[in-house]
Write a protein that holds these residues in place. Sequence first.
Motif, PDB file in Angstrom:
ATOM      1  N   LEU A  85       6.961 -11.350  29.882  1.00  0.00           N
ATOM      2  CA  LEU A  85       7.624 -11.977  28.628  1.00  0.00           C
ATOM      3  C   LEU A  85       6.967 -11.810  27.308  1.00  0.00           C
ATOM      4  CD1 LEU A  85      10.691 -11.944  27.831  1.00  0.00           C
ATOM      5  CD2 LEU A  85      10.656 -14.358  28.365  1.00  0.00           C
ATOM      6  N   GLU A  86       6.214 -12.547  27.285  1.00  0.00           N
ATOM      7  CA  GLU A  86       5.513 -12.980  26.017  1.00  0.00           C
ATOM      8  C   GLU A  86       4.721 -11.404  25.708  1.00  0.00           C
ATOM      9  OE1 GLU A  86       5.524 -15.552  23.953  1.00  0.00           O
ATOM     10  OE2 GLU A  86       6.859 -16.454  25.393  1.00  0.00           O
ATOM     11  N   GLU A  87       4.131 -10.951  26.431  1.00  0.00           N
ATOM     12  CA  GLU A  87       3.410  -9.632  26.010  1.00  0.00           C
ATOM     13  C   GLU A  87       4.665  -8.693  25.526  1.00  0.00           C
ATOM     14  OE1 GLU A  87       0.932  -5.978  27.982  1.00  0.00           O
ATOM     15  OE2 GLU A  87       1.506  -7.639  29.090  1.00  0.00           O
ATOM     16  N   PHE A  88       5.753  -8.452  26.206  1.00  0.00           N
ATOM     17  CA  PHE A  88       6.908  -7.869  25.691  1.00  0.00           C
ATOM     18  C   PHE A  88       7.319  -8.158  24.365  1.00  0.00           C
ATOM     19  CE2 PHE A  88      11.319  -6.923  25.498  1.00  0.00           C
ATOM     20  CZ  PHE A  88      11.438  -5.465  25.639  1.00  0.00           C
ATOM     21  N   ALA A  89       7.587  -9.182  24.234  1.00  0.00           N
ATOM     22  CA  ALA A  89       7.958  -9.911  22.900  1.00  0.00           C
ATOM     23  C   ALA A  89       7.154  -9.485  21.753  1.00  0.00           C
ATOM     24  CB  ALA A  89       8.397 -11.471  23.069  1.00  0.00           C
ATOM     25  N   SER A  90       5.867  -9.815  21.992  1.00  0.00           N
ATOM     26  CA  SER A  90       4.711  -9.724  20.881  1.00  0.00           C
ATOM     27  C   SER A  90       4.666  -8.133  20.455  1.00  0.00           C
ATOM     28  CB  SER A  90       3.388 -10.015  21.510  1.00  0.00           C
ATOM     29  OG  SER A  90       2.858  -9.216  22.479  1.00  0.00           O
ATOM     30  N   ARG A  91       5.076  -7.317  21.465  1.00  0.00           N
ATOM     31  CA  ARG A  91       5.125  -5.746  21.270  1.00  0.00           C
ATOM     32  C   ARG A  91       6.496  -5.321  20.331  1.00  0.00           C
ATOM     33  NH1 ARG A  91       2.858  -2.350  25.911  1.00  0.00           N
ATOM     34  NH2 ARG A  91       3.146  -0.438  24.162  1.00  0.00           N
ATOM     35  N   ILE A  92       7.305  -6.030  20.853  1.00  0.00           N
ATOM     36  CA  ILE A  92       8.822  -5.445  20.333  1.00  0.00           C
ATOM     37  C   ILE A  92       9.357  -6.197  19.084  1.00  0.00           C
ATOM     38  CG2 ILE A  92      11.125  -5.370  20.816  1.00  0.00           C
ATOM     39  CD1 ILE A  92       9.674  -3.410  22.527  1.00  0.00           C
ATOM     40  N   ILE A  93       9.258  -7.708  19.119  1.00  0.00           N
ATOM     41  CA  ILE A  93       9.762  -8.185  17.944  1.00  0.00           C
ATOM     42  C   ILE A  93       9.091  -7.951  16.592  1.00  0.00           C
ATOM     43  CG2 ILE A  93      10.009 -10.487  16.984  1.00  0.00           C
ATOM     44  CD1 ILE A  93      10.417 -11.557  19.657  1.00  0.00           C
ATOM     45  N   PRO A  94       7.767  -7.831  16.326  1.00  0.00           N
ATOM     46  CA  PRO A  94       7.271  -7.467  14.964  1.00  0.00           C
ATOM     47  C   PRO A  94       7.688  -6.218  14.646  1.00  0.00           C
ATOM     48  CG  PRO A  94       5.483  -8.280  16.474  1.00  0.00           C
ATOM     49  CD  PRO A  94       6.862  -7.766  17.521  1.00  0.00           C
TER      50      PRO A  94
END
Length: 299
Positions: A126-135
């Motif tokens: 989940l953290e990897e996914f968020a680091s790629r999508i949110i920015p």
Amino acid sequence: MKHWPIIFAALAAPAAVLSDTGAAAAARPTCLLQSDLVMLQHEARGFLEFLKSGADPAEARQLQHWLDDHPEVALSMQLRRTGMEGFEPITMQLISQQKGLLEIYRLHGLAKAGASAERLGAAALLEEFASRIIPLPCDFTPLENLKDSTAAGMGRIKGLSQETAIASSFLVVVLGAAGAFLAERIARRQRRRRRRHPCSLPCTLQCGPYRLPAKLVDISRLGAKVRIWDRSGTPLTAMRSEVKAMVPVLGEVAAQVPWQTSDYVGLKFTRPLSQEDLQALLQWSPRTAVQPAAAAKPA
């Protein structure tokens, strides 16, 4: 006509689009998709926190609602059409993992689902996914513009020009207005056919071998309500589904019996009456019927 104000208002919508070209140019299909993906990570994060603390069971329902509203096939197509196919593997991996954890939670409870989440490394994914999508900015443009990047091998799907979009919206509005007009005409015709006219006309019902004297209480082009004459206290037996009504002016009319009470019978005509036949029947009276000539008396 009552629909025209709505139609005119709808026709004015393309003009509003023309007047705001800057906003239309700034809108990109990636914005809504990114918003959906950010919401996915938000719901998944809330669900994982619930598996740890057990504090808010509603988190599981909210994640399930998001998954129900975003089928994987449709989401994959969106990612490819907007050129975000590079984010497809991790997105599908996260969705598959969250579905599995939800199923474990449903079948085996909170503790089992929490242990499975730790074993599968759900938080790290989940953290990897968020680091790629949110920015990603809303006007994100993929760097790759490769041929055959879609599943059908047709390349990236081009966006519609403003002129094409306005023409399409105008056509949709016109077709919608025509459909509304046609639907209103059909509904009006049905209301005319179903309109019942009170009356008091003699008739006879032929039900198998039985002939029952009766009276038309009201009638429309589609059916009638009939009252059976006094039968000396004899209860009215159940009629067959199909009967024949002997009606003045019209003669024999085939009908069905959708309902029946102790005194009344509902008729549904096998073939609707014409408007002319209905008017002729309503204008009929015993005084207008031809009377037989009186017999001549001997001188």
